[in-house]
Design a protein around this motif. Structure first.
Motif, PDB file in Angstrom:
ATOM      1  N   LEU A 128     -14.429 -15.504   3.195  1.00 32.96           N
ATOM      2  CA  LEU A 128     -13.231 -15.494   2.344  1.00 32.96           C
ATOM      3  C   LEU A 128     -12.075 -16.150   3.091  1.00 32.96           C
ATOM      4  O   LEU A 128     -11.863 -15.883   4.272  1.00 32.96           O
ATOM      5  N   ASP A 129     -11.357 -17.025   2.410  1.00 38.60           N
ATOM      6  CA  ASP A 129     -10.278 -17.776   3.053  1.00 38.60           C
ATOM      7  C   ASP A 129      -8.927 -17.078   2.993  1.00 38.60           C
ATOM      8  O   ASP A 129      -8.117 -17.215   3.902  1.00 38.60           O
ATOM      9  N   ARG A 130      -8.660 -16.365   1.900  1.00 39.15           N
ATOM     10  CA  ARG A 130      -7.355 -15.730   1.740  1.00 39.15           C
ATOM     11  C   ARG A 130      -7.501 -14.454   0.930  1.00 39.15           C
ATOM     12  O   ARG A 130      -8.235 -14.422  -0.049  1.00 39.15           O
ATOM     13  N   LEU A 131      -6.774 -13.427   1.334  1.00 39.66           N
ATOM     14  CA  LEU A 131      -6.782 -12.154   0.636  1.00 39.66           C
ATOM     15  C   LEU A 131      -5.343 -11.811   0.260  1.00 39.66           C
ATOM     16  O   LEU A 131      -4.455 -11.836   1.108  1.00 39.66           O
ATOM     17  N   THR A 132      -5.137 -11.514  -1.013  1.00 43.96           N
ATOM     18  CA  THR A 132      -3.814 -11.158  -1.508  1.00 43.96           C
ATOM     19  C   THR A 132      -3.835  -9.697  -1.924  1.00 43.96           C
ATOM     20  O   THR A 132      -4.672  -9.292  -2.729  1.00 43.96           O
ATOM     21  N   LEU A 133      -2.930  -8.908  -1.369  1.00 43.52           N
ATOM     22  CA  LEU A 133      -2.799  -7.506  -1.743  1.00 43.52           C
ATOM     23  C   LEU A 133      -1.611  -7.355  -2.683  1.00 43.52           C
ATOM     24  O   LEU A 133      -0.523  -7.855  -2.392  1.00 43.52           O
ATOM     25  N   SER A 134      -1.823  -6.670  -3.781  1.00 43.54           N
ATOM     26  CA  SER A 134      -0.740  -6.386  -4.717  1.00 43.54           C
ATOM     27  C   SER A 134      -0.007  -5.138  -4.239  1.00 43.54           C
ATOM     28  O   SER A 134      -0.587  -4.060  -4.156  1.00 43.54           O
ATOM     29  N   VAL A 135       1.237  -5.313  -3.892  1.00 38.89           N
ATOM     30  CA  VAL A 135       2.082  -4.203  -3.438  1.00 38.89           C
ATOM     31  C   VAL A 135       3.265  -4.177  -4.397  1.00 38.89           C
ATOM     32  O   VAL A 135       4.182  -4.988  -4.290  1.00 38.89           O
ATOM     33  N   ASP A 136       3.223  -3.262  -5.338  1.00 42.43           N
ATOM     34  CA  ASP A 136       4.182  -3.274  -6.443  1.00 42.43           C
ATOM     35  C   ASP A 136       5.562  -2.742  -6.098  1.00 42.43           C
ATOM     36  O   ASP A 136       6.506  -2.976  -6.842  1.00 42.43           O
ATOM     37  N   SER A 137       5.669  -2.023  -4.997  1.00 44.46           N
ATOM     38  CA  SER A 137       6.971  -1.520  -4.572  1.00 44.46           C
ATOM     39  C   SER A 137       6.852  -0.975  -3.154  1.00 44.46           C
ATOM     40  O   SER A 137       5.780  -0.532  -2.746  1.00 44.46           O
ATOM     41  N   HIS A 138       7.954  -0.996  -2.423  1.00 43.60           N
ATOM     42  CA  HIS A 138       7.998  -0.363  -1.101  1.00 43.60           C
ATOM     43  C   HIS A 138       8.330   1.120  -1.234  1.00 43.60           C
ATOM     44  O   HIS A 138       8.199   1.879  -0.291  1.00 43.60           O
ATOM     45  N   SER A 139       8.755   1.528  -2.404  1.00 44.03           N
ATOM     46  CA  SER A 139       9.099   2.922  -2.669  1.00 44.03           C
ATOM     47  C   SER A 139       7.855   3.666  -3.156  1.00 44.03           C
ATOM     48  O   SER A 139       7.279   3.296  -4.193  1.00 44.03           O
ATOM     49  N   PRO A 140       7.423   4.703  -2.448  1.00 42.21           N
ATOM     50  CA  PRO A 140       6.234   5.441  -2.882  1.00 42.21           C
ATOM     51  C   PRO A 140       6.334   5.962  -4.318  1.00 42.21           C
ATOM     52  O   PRO A 140       5.372   5.893  -5.070  1.00 42.21           O
ATOM     53  N   ALA A 141       7.507   6.441  -4.713  1.00 37.73           N
ATOM     54  CA  ALA A 141       7.660   6.980  -6.066  1.00 37.73           C
ATOM     55  C   ALA A 141       7.520   5.880  -7.118  1.00 37.73           C
ATOM     56  O   ALA A 141       6.822   6.052  -8.128  1.00 37.73           O
ATOM     57  N   LEU A 142       8.171   4.747  -6.892  1.00 37.65           N
ATOM     58  CA  LEU A 142       8.081   3.654  -7.854  1.00 37.65           C
ATOM     59  C   LEU A 142       6.666   3.058  -7.871  1.00 37.65           C
ATOM     60  O   LEU A 142       6.137   2.742  -8.935  1.00 37.65           O
ATOM     61  N   GLN A 171      -6.278 -15.850   5.836  1.00 40.42           N
ATOM     62  CA  GLN A 171      -4.876 -15.577   5.531  1.00 40.42           C
ATOM     63  C   GLN A 171      -4.752 -14.300   4.710  1.00 40.42           C
ATOM     64  O   GLN A 171      -5.620 -14.002   3.887  1.00 40.42           O
ATOM     65  N   VAL A 172      -3.660 -13.600   4.933  1.00 41.54           N
ATOM     66  CA  VAL A 172      -3.324 -12.409   4.152  1.00 41.54           C
ATOM     67  C   VAL A 172      -1.939 -12.618   3.575  1.00 41.54           C
ATOM     68  O   VAL A 172      -1.042 -13.125   4.257  1.00 41.54           O
ATOM     69  N   GLU A 173      -1.779 -12.257   2.301  1.00 41.25           N
ATOM     70  CA  GLU A 173      -0.470 -12.334   1.666  1.00 41.25           C
ATOM     71  C   GLU A 173      -0.329 -11.157   0.713  1.00 41.25           C
ATOM     72  O   GLU A 173      -1.302 -10.464   0.439  1.00 41.25           O
ATOM     73  N   THR A 174       0.877 -10.949   0.253  1.00 42.03           N
ATOM     74  CA  THR A 174       1.121  -9.898  -0.727  1.00 42.03           C
ATOM     75  C   THR A 174       1.766 -10.521  -1.964  1.00 42.03           C
ATOM     76  O   THR A 174       2.368 -11.586  -1.896  1.00 42.03           O
ATOM     77  N   ASN A 175       1.594  -9.850  -3.076  1.00 32.89           N
ATOM     78  CA  ASN A 175       2.353 -10.193  -4.267  1.00 32.89           C
ATOM     79  C   ASN A 175       2.857  -8.894  -4.864  1.00 32.89           C
ATOM     80  O   ASN A 175       2.346  -7.820  -4.574  1.00 32.89           O
ATOM     81  N   SER A 176       3.918  -8.994  -5.649  1.00 30.98           N
ATOM     82  CA  SER A 176       4.474  -7.781  -6.236  1.00 30.98           C
ATOM     83  C   SER A 176       5.108  -8.117  -7.566  1.00 30.98           C
ATOM     84  O   SER A 176       5.315  -9.269  -7.887  1.00 30.98           O
TER      85      SER A 176
END
Length: 176
Positions: A128-142, A171-176
């Protein structure tokens, strides 16, 4: 040449415009998005794919290999794997290997909840060349409100684990 994808993409854009100007199609698709499964362990308010409970019509690893071959035959070089949650597919590793065997650049988007060390190493071994993690918020509640589950600590732990090894393998990246 690796790292020259932007040049190929630029040339593809130029051929697209040249095709419009001449009335002849000179362009080709450069990427494909593959929704591997409807399985998902989140309960997002923005999506209801997790409500699907019949997975009997999912493609087999062999059928996915055929899809990968067709994609390569079209001249597509990049494939983005998503879902549902692709990590929940029981044949994910075999499917990823099939795409990589066709020489495709492979990116996968995941919610990142269950990518612990063992699973991470299995995925890395596929190429696998790139992995994108979906991180919808830095706030645990949200995050919990959006995802419908309280998983932010696990996602961040897994993200940090992945970032600790990046640069050497993929590569690792995030999206939100």
């Amino acid at each position: 040449m690796k790292g020259m994808g932007f040049v190929r993409d630029g040339l593809n854009v130029l051929s697209f415009w040249a095709g419009l100007a001449t009335g002849r199609g000179l362009s080709r698709p450069i990427s494909a998005n593959v929704l591997l499964t409807n399985r998902c362990d989140s309960r997002c308010v923005t999506c209801d794919i997790w409500r699907v409970d019949d997975f009997s019509r999912e493609l087999t690893p062999g059928e996915w290999r055929g899809v990968a071959e067709q994609i390569r035959t079209l001249g597509v070089e990049r494939v983005a794997i998503a879902g549902g949650e692709p990590l929940s597919h029981p044949h994910l590793i075999e499917i990823l290997r099939g795409f990589k065997t066709e020489g495709l650049t492979l990116q996968m988007t995941t919610n990142g909840m269950v990518i612990g060390r063992k699973r991470r190493d299995e995925i890395l071994a596929t190429g696998l060349d790139r992995l994108t993690l979906s991180v919808d918020s830095h706030s645990p509640a949200l995050y919990a409100e959006i995802r419908g589950i309280d998983a932010l600590p696990a996602v961040l732990r897994n993200l940090h684990s992945l970032l600790a090894i990046t640069g050497r393998r993929f590569q690792v990246e995030t999206n939100s």
